[in-house]
Design a protein around this motif. Structure first.
Motif, mmCIF file in Angstrom:
data_model
loop_
_atom_site.group_PDB
_atom_site.id
_atom_site.type_symbol
_atom_site.label_atom_id
_atom_site.label_comp_id
_atom_site.label_asym_id
_atom_site.label_seq_id
_atom_site.Cartn_x
_atom_site.Cartn_y
_atom_site.Cartn_z
ATOM 1 N N LEU A 139 0.828 -1.207 0.000
ATOM 2 C CA LEU A 139 0.000 0.000 0.000
ATOM 3 C C LEU A 139 0.863 1.257 0.000
ATOM 4 O O LEU A 139 0.561 2.235 -0.699
ATOM 5 C CB LEU A 139 -0.932 0.011 1.206
ATOM 6 N N MET A 140 1.933 1.251 0.783
ATOM 7 C CA MET A 140 2.843 2.401 0.803
ATOM 8 C C MET A 140 3.481 2.603 -0.572
ATOM 9 O O MET A 140 3.619 3.746 -1.033
ATOM 10 C CB MET A 140 3.919 2.197 1.872
ATOM 11 N N GLY A 141 3.873 1.516 -1.216
ATOM 12 C CA GLY A 141 4.467 1.621 -2.550
ATOM 13 C C GLY A 141 3.500 2.209 -3.558
ATOM 14 O O GLY A 141 3.855 3.103 -4.335
ATOM 15 N N PHE A 142 2.243 1.729 -3.541
ATOM 16 C CA PHE A 142 1.245 2.291 -4.451
ATOM 17 C C PHE A 142 0.976 3.757 -4.131
ATOM 18 O O PHE A 142 0.801 4.577 -5.032
ATOM 19 C CB PHE A 142 -0.056 1.494 -4.379
ATOM 20 N N PHE A 143 0.932 4.096 -2.845
ATOM 21 C CA PHE A 143 0.693 5.490 -2.453
ATOM 22 C C PHE A 143 1.802 6.394 -2.995
ATOM 23 O O PHE A 143 1.518 7.434 -3.609
ATOM 24 C CB PHE A 143 0.608 5.609 -0.927
ATOM 25 N N PHE A 144 3.066 6.010 -2.785
ATOM 26 C CA PHE A 144 4.156 6.867 -3.242
ATOM 27 C C PHE A 144 4.265 6.898 -4.760
ATOM 28 O O PHE A 144 4.636 7.922 -5.332
ATOM 29 C CB PHE A 144 5.473 6.467 -2.580
ATOM 30 N N THR A 146 1.695 6.842 -6.698
ATOM 31 C CA THR A 146 0.631 7.787 -7.052
ATOM 32 C C THR A 146 1.093 9.218 -6.833
ATOM 33 O O THR A 146 0.890 10.090 -7.692
ATOM 34 C CB THR A 146 -0.628 7.504 -6.216
ATOM 35 N N VAL A 147 1.728 9.475 -5.696
ATOM 36 C CA VAL A 147 2.213 10.829 -5.390
ATOM 37 C C VAL A 147 3.208 11.290 -6.451
ATOM 38 O O VAL A 147 3.102 12.410 -6.984
ATOM 39 C CB VAL A 147 2.849 10.869 -3.980
ATOM 40 N N PHE A 148 4.172 10.429 -6.795
ATOM 41 C CA PHE A 148 5.194 10.841 -7.770
ATOM 42 C C PHE A 148 4.628 10.959 -9.177
ATOM 43 O O PHE A 148 5.053 11.811 -9.955
ATOM 44 C CB PHE A 148 6.387 9.895 -7.735
ATOM 45 N N MET A 149 3.640 10.132 -9.530
ATOM 46 C CA MET A 149 3.019 10.282 -10.855
ATOM 47 C C MET A 149 2.219 11.581 -10.928
ATOM 48 O O MET A 149 2.222 12.252 -11.956
ATOM 49 C CB MET A 149 2.152 9.074 -11.179
ATOM 50 N N PHE A 150 1.532 11.932 -9.829
ATOM 51 C CA PHE A 150 0.855 13.229 -9.805
ATOM 52 C C PHE A 150 1.863 14.366 -9.868
ATOM 53 O O PHE A 150 1.625 15.383 -10.520
ATOM 54 C CB PHE A 150 -0.027 13.374 -8.562
ATOM 55 N N ALA A 151 2.995 14.209 -9.199
ATOM 56 C CA ALA A 151 4.027 15.254 -9.236
ATOM 57 C C ALA A 151 4.552 15.454 -10.655
ATOM 58 O O ALA A 151 4.886 16.577 -11.049
ATOM 59 C CB ALA A 151 5.168 14.901 -8.289
ATOM 60 N N LEU A 152 4.612 14.387 -11.432
ATOM 61 C CA LEU A 152 5.014 14.529 -12.831
ATOM 62 C C LEU A 152 3.864 15.037 -13.696
ATOM 63 O O LEU A 152 4.083 15.748 -14.671
ATOM 64 C CB LEU A 152 5.486 13.180 -13.389
#
Length: 164
Positions: A139-144, A146-152
Motif C-alpha cells: 500500500l505504501m508503494g502504491f501510495f508513493f 501515485t504521489v510521484f506520478m501526480f508530481a510529474l
C-alpha cells in the motif's frame, strides 16, 4: 541439487527422510511423527467453473483490474517519458538536441528517478517487510507511486495536448 528438508516433509510427504536430514543439519535427534489421517476435502473444480467463480472470482477480478490499471499508468509513462520530461522542463525540447544527446538526457532523468525513489524503496522494503508487513508495504508503494506520478502530471497539465 538436493531438495530442502522442508520441501521433503511438506511437499514430497516423506517425513522420515526429512527428519533424518534435519537431524544431521541441526545435530539433534529428531523423530518423524506418525502421519495422522486428515479428512478429505473435495476442492476439485475447474478453473472456469461456477465453483471457482463463486469462490475466487471477486478476488481475481479485483487483483487483475488493479494490476491492469497500474500497468497502463506505469508502462505508458515509459513510452511518453521524453514528452513528459520536456514538458516539465527536465530536458530541453527534442528539436534542440541530436538523437544521442536526447537519449543520454532521458537516461539521466530515469537514473535520477531510480536513485531517488526505486532503490531507496527496495531497501526500505528489505529492511522493514517483516516488521510492517507485506500488505502495508505494498500500500505504501502504491501510495508513493501515485504521489510521484501526480508530481510529474501536474506540470504536464498546462502544456498543450499531443494530438495525433
Amino acid at each position: 541439487m538436493p531438495e530442502t528438508h522442508r520441501y521433503t516433509a511438506l511437499v514430497a510427504k516423506n517425513m522420515e527422510k526429512a527428519a533424518a536430514g534435519m537431524s544431521k543439519v541441526m545435530q539433534v535427534e529428531i523423530q518423524a511423527e506418525p502421519e495422522k489421517e486428515l479428512p478429505q476435502v473435495n476442492n476439485s473444480y475447474g478453473l472456469f467453473s461456477k465453483q471457482f467463480l463463486a469462490r475466487h472470482g471477486l478476488h481475481l477480478l479485483g487483483t487483475a483490474s488493479t494490476w491492469f490499471f497500474l500497468d497502463i499508468a506505469f508502462y505508458s509513462q515509459n513510452l511518453f517519458q521524453k514528452d513528459i520530461f520536456s514538458a516539465i522542463g527536465w530536458i530541453p525540447p527534442a528539436k534542440t538536441m541530436n538523437a544521442l544527446e536526447e537519449v543520454f538526457k532521458i537516461a539521466r532523468a530515469q537514473t535520477l528517478i531510480a536513485l531517488c525513489s526505486t532503490v531507496p524503496g527496495y531497501w526500505f522494503t528489505v529492511a522493514f517487510i517483516d516488521k510492517i508487513g507485506r500488505f502495508t508495504i505494498q500500500l505504501m508503494g502504491f501510495f508513493f507511486m501515485t504521489v510521484f506520478m501526480f508530481a510529474l502530471a501536474i506540470p504536464f497539465v498546462d502544456t498543450p495536448c499531443l494530438v495525433v
